[in-house]
Design a protein around this motif. Structure first.
Motif, PDB file in Angstrom:
ATOM      1  N   LEU A  84      57.226  61.947  18.983  1.00  0.00           N
ATOM      2  CA  LEU A  84      57.985  61.078  20.346  1.00  0.00           C
ATOM      3  C   LEU A  84      57.878  59.512  19.875  1.00  0.00           C
ATOM      4  CD1 LEU A  84      59.163  61.274  23.111  1.00  0.00           C
ATOM      5  CD2 LEU A  84      56.612  61.274  24.091  1.00  0.00           C
ATOM      6  N   ARG A  85      59.134  58.963  20.269  1.00  0.00           N
ATOM      7  CA  ARG A  85      59.055  57.492  20.022  1.00  0.00           C
ATOM      8  C   ARG A  85      59.543  56.968  21.337  1.00  0.00           C
ATOM      9  NH1 ARG A  85      59.762  55.872  14.476  1.00  0.00           N
ATOM     10  NH2 ARG A  85      59.753  57.442  13.030  1.00  0.00           N
ATOM     11  N   GLN A  86      59.128  55.678  21.570  1.00  0.00           N
ATOM     12  CA  GLN A  86      59.760  54.985  22.491  1.00  0.00           C
ATOM     13  C   GLN A  86      59.873  53.514  22.410  1.00  0.00           C
ATOM     14  OE1 GLN A  86      57.709  52.267  24.131  1.00  0.00           O
ATOM     15  NE2 GLN A  86      56.694  51.855  22.338  1.00  0.00           N
ATOM     16  N   ALA A  87      60.533  52.934  23.082  1.00  0.00           N
ATOM     17  CA  ALA A  87      61.093  51.500  22.901  1.00  0.00           C
ATOM     18  C   ALA A  87      61.364  50.771  24.449  1.00  0.00           C
ATOM     19  CB  ALA A  87      62.545  51.640  22.272  1.00  0.00           C
ATOM     20  N   THR A  88      61.444  49.632  24.427  1.00  0.00           N
ATOM     21  CA  THR A  88      61.639  48.631  25.515  1.00  0.00           C
ATOM     22  C   THR A  88      63.217  48.284  25.682  1.00  0.00           C
ATOM     23  OG1 THR A  88      59.453  47.876  25.621  1.00  0.00           O
ATOM     24  CG2 THR A  88      60.993  46.719  26.892  1.00  0.00           C
ATOM     25  N   VAL A  89      64.118  48.346  26.755  1.00  0.00           N
ATOM     26  CA  VAL A  89      65.291  47.907  26.859  1.00  0.00           C
ATOM     27  C   VAL A  89      65.230  46.964  27.887  1.00  0.00           C
ATOM     28  CG1 VAL A  89      66.376  49.930  25.611  1.00  0.00           C
ATOM     29  CG2 VAL A  89      65.769  50.055  27.987  1.00  0.00           C
ATOM     30  N   LYS A  90      66.358  46.219  28.109  1.00  0.00           N
ATOM     31  CA  LYS A  90      66.573  45.536  29.430  1.00  0.00           C
ATOM     32  C   LYS A  90      67.776  45.873  29.991  1.00  0.00           C
ATOM     33  CE  LYS A  90      63.572  42.293  27.972  1.00  0.00           C
ATOM     34  NZ  LYS A  90      62.656  41.780  28.595  1.00  0.00           N
ATOM     35  N   ILE A  91      67.557  46.028  31.277  1.00  0.00           N
ATOM     36  CA  ILE A  91      68.327  46.474  32.316  1.00  0.00           C
ATOM     37  C   ILE A  91      69.679  45.280  32.308  1.00  0.00           C
ATOM     38  CG2 ILE A  91      69.118  46.728  34.650  1.00  0.00           C
ATOM     39  CD1 ILE A  91      67.660  49.182  33.252  1.00  0.00           C
ATOM     40  N   MET A  92      70.738  45.734  32.429  1.00  0.00           N
ATOM     41  CA  MET A  92      72.155  44.729  32.490  1.00  0.00           C
ATOM     42  C   MET A  92      72.784  45.262  33.768  1.00  0.00           C
ATOM     43  SD  MET A  92      73.531  45.042  28.601  1.00  0.00           S
ATOM     44  CE  MET A  92      72.148  45.148  27.175  1.00  0.00           C
ATOM     45  N   ASP A  93      72.926  44.279  34.587  1.00  0.00           N
ATOM     46  CA  ASP A  93      74.082  44.686  35.805  1.00  0.00           C
ATOM     47  C   ASP A  93      75.322  44.910  35.276  1.00  0.00           C
ATOM     48  OD1 ASP A  93      75.518  42.024  35.610  1.00  0.00           O
ATOM     49  OD2 ASP A  93      73.830  41.161  36.928  1.00  0.00           O
ATOM     50  N   LYS A  94      76.258  45.250  35.887  1.00  0.00           N
ATOM     51  CA  LYS A  94      77.671  45.836  35.558  1.00  0.00           C
ATOM     52  C   LYS A  94      78.534  44.592  35.112  1.00  0.00           C
ATOM     53  CE  LYS A  94      81.465  48.564  36.636  1.00  0.00           C
ATOM     54  NZ  LYS A  94      82.301  49.544  37.786  1.00  0.00           N
ATOM     55  N   SER A  95      78.471  43.753  35.827  1.00  0.00           N
ATOM     56  CA  SER A  95      79.399  42.208  35.407  1.00  0.00           C
ATOM     57  C   SER A  95      78.988  41.819  34.146  1.00  0.00           C
ATOM     58  CB  SER A  95      79.178  41.395  36.497  1.00  0.00           C
ATOM     59  OG  SER A  95      77.926  41.030  36.601  1.00  0.00           O
ATOM     60  N   TYR A  96      77.502  41.870  33.711  1.00  0.00           N
ATOM     61  CA  TYR A  96      76.951  41.291  32.589  1.00  0.00           C
ATOM     62  C   TYR A  96      77.483  42.252  31.369  1.00  0.00           C
ATOM     63  CZ  TYR A  96      73.803  39.569  29.044  1.00  0.00           C
ATOM     64  OH  TYR A  96      73.198  39.048  27.664  1.00  0.00           O
ATOM     65  N   CYS A  97      77.074  43.676  31.649  1.00  0.00           N
ATOM     66  CA  CYS A  97      77.543  44.653  30.531  1.00  0.00           C
ATOM     67  C   CYS A  97      78.875  44.553  30.071  1.00  0.00           C
ATOM     68  CB  CYS A  97      77.186  45.930  30.919  1.00  0.00           C
ATOM     69  SG  CYS A  97      77.510  47.296  30.030  1.00  0.00           S
ATOM     70  N   LEU A  98      79.804  44.197  31.119  1.00  0.00           N
ATOM     71  CA  LEU A  98      81.314  44.397  30.785  1.00  0.00           C
ATOM     72  C   LEU A  98      81.822  42.929  30.184  1.00  0.00           C
ATOM     73  CD1 LEU A  98      82.715  45.992  34.058  1.00  0.00           C
ATOM     74  CD2 LEU A  98      82.347  46.923  31.796  1.00  0.00           C
ATOM     75  N   LEU A  99      80.993  42.035  30.691  1.00  0.00           N
ATOM     76  CA  LEU A  99      81.624  40.750  29.855  1.00  0.00           C
ATOM     77  C   LEU A  99      80.818  40.451  28.601  1.00  0.00           C
ATOM     78  CD1 LEU A  99      82.520  37.924  30.476  1.00  0.00           C
ATOM     79  CD2 LEU A  99      80.343  37.251  31.216  1.00  0.00           C
ATOM     80  N   ASN A 100      79.912  41.373  28.199  1.00  0.00           N
ATOM     81  CA  ASN A 100      78.814  40.955  26.890  1.00  0.00           C
ATOM     82  C   ASN A 100      79.000  42.438  26.138  1.00  0.00           C
ATOM     83  OD1 ASN A 100      77.584  38.251  27.038  1.00  0.00           O
ATOM     84  ND2 ASN A 100      77.455  39.186  29.109  1.00  0.00           N
ATOM     85  N   SER A 101      80.089  43.205  26.347  1.00  0.00           N
ATOM     86  CA  SER A 101      79.905  44.546  25.571  1.00  0.00           C
ATOM     87  C   SER A 101      81.528  44.744  25.324  1.00  0.00           C
ATOM     88  CB  SER A 101      79.494  45.663  26.445  1.00  0.00           C
ATOM     89  OG  SER A 101      80.215  46.276  27.216  1.00  0.00           O
ATOM     90  N   GLU A 102      81.792  45.708  24.362  1.00  0.00           N
ATOM     91  CA  GLU A 102      83.083  45.906  24.055  1.00  0.00           C
ATOM     92  C   GLU A 102      83.678  47.251  24.609  1.00  0.00           C
ATOM     93  OE1 GLU A 102      84.512  44.970  19.917  1.00  0.00           O
ATOM     94  OE2 GLU A 102      82.428  44.516  19.420  1.00  0.00           O
ATOM     95  N   TYR A 103      82.928  47.681  25.775  1.00  0.00           N
ATOM     96  CA  TYR A 103      83.184  49.139  26.394  1.00  0.00           C
ATOM     97  C   TYR A 103      84.389  48.537  27.400  1.00  0.00           C
ATOM     98  CZ  TYR A 103      79.021  51.122  25.382  1.00  0.00           C
ATOM     99  OH  TYR A 103      77.914  51.913  24.550  1.00  0.00           O
TER     100      TYR A 103
END
Length: 205
Positions: A84-103
């Motif tokens: 079992l592996r684990q990692a820490t991720v940061k939550i992104m609100d929708k506007s940040y995600c769309l502005l800073n991703s290629e989705y």
């Protein structure tokens, strides 16, 4: 789990599976189901190490640190993990995600959460390096809410694994309609906040 190489593993068989009635395989909308077990999962651990995360309708703020875990692949199209592996991720609100991703904006629905590394190098795209991957689907996205571990979402989909500009996408258990559906399904008579899922376990396809 793909092997028995770790100690203190448990195997349970679901007695009932309840898929979200609005699940759409083509878009991964409402990508959630509930599994019911006859066994008491918490009581099955004699050492008391297994704990249940709370269910919450609180969405963490932009940049909040949360945790993911699973036995999935350690790289895109790579090998699955025997531990079992684990990692820490940061939550992104929708506007940040769309502005800073290629989705494309049409891909990220209101009941979905983006999480991964933020754009720390300032190039306009979320950084890679940490993510869930194939085989992790159904794994938890756990965040600290009011001092307690809370199930905010679960692994749903993404483009590749840990790639720049493509953070992981999680189906939100905290989104209002999903949260209310879980409450009604787990205990139709309750009107209070559900902090335990009784013998139901949240899972995602």
């Amino acid at each position: 789990r793909v092997s028995r190489t770790e100690s203190k593993e448990f195997t349970f068989r679901a007695s009932k599976i309840k898929k979200h009635p609005q699940y759409r395989a083509s878009t991964f909308r409402n990508d959630v189901c509930l599994l019911k077990f006859k066994e008491d999962i918490i009581a099955s651990d004699p050492d008391g190490d297994v704990q249940m995360a709370c269910l919450t309708d609180t969405l963490p703020k932009q940049g909040s640190g949360c945790w993911i875990a699973g036995w999935g692949m350690t790289s895109f199209d790579g090998e699955t993990s025997n531990r079992l592996r684990q990692a820490t991720v940061k939550i992104m609100d929708k506007s940040y995600c769309l502005l800073n991703s290629e989705y494309p904006s049409s891909w990220i629905k209101r009941e979905m959460i983006c999480a991964g590394n933020l754009d720390n190098n300032g190039d306009g795209l979320t950084d890679g390096g940490v993510d869930s991957c194939q085989g992790d689907s159904g794994g938890p996205l756990i965040c600290g809410i009011d001092g307690k571990a809370a199930l905010v979402g679960v692994v749903s989909w993404g483009n590749g694994c840990a790639s720049e500009g493509f953070p992981g996408i999680y189906s939100s258990a905290a989104y209002s309609s999903t949260y209310n559906w879980i409450r009604r399904t787990v205990n139709p008579k309750t009107t209070n906040t559900v902090n335990r899922a009784l013998d139901w376990i949240l899972n995602f396809f």
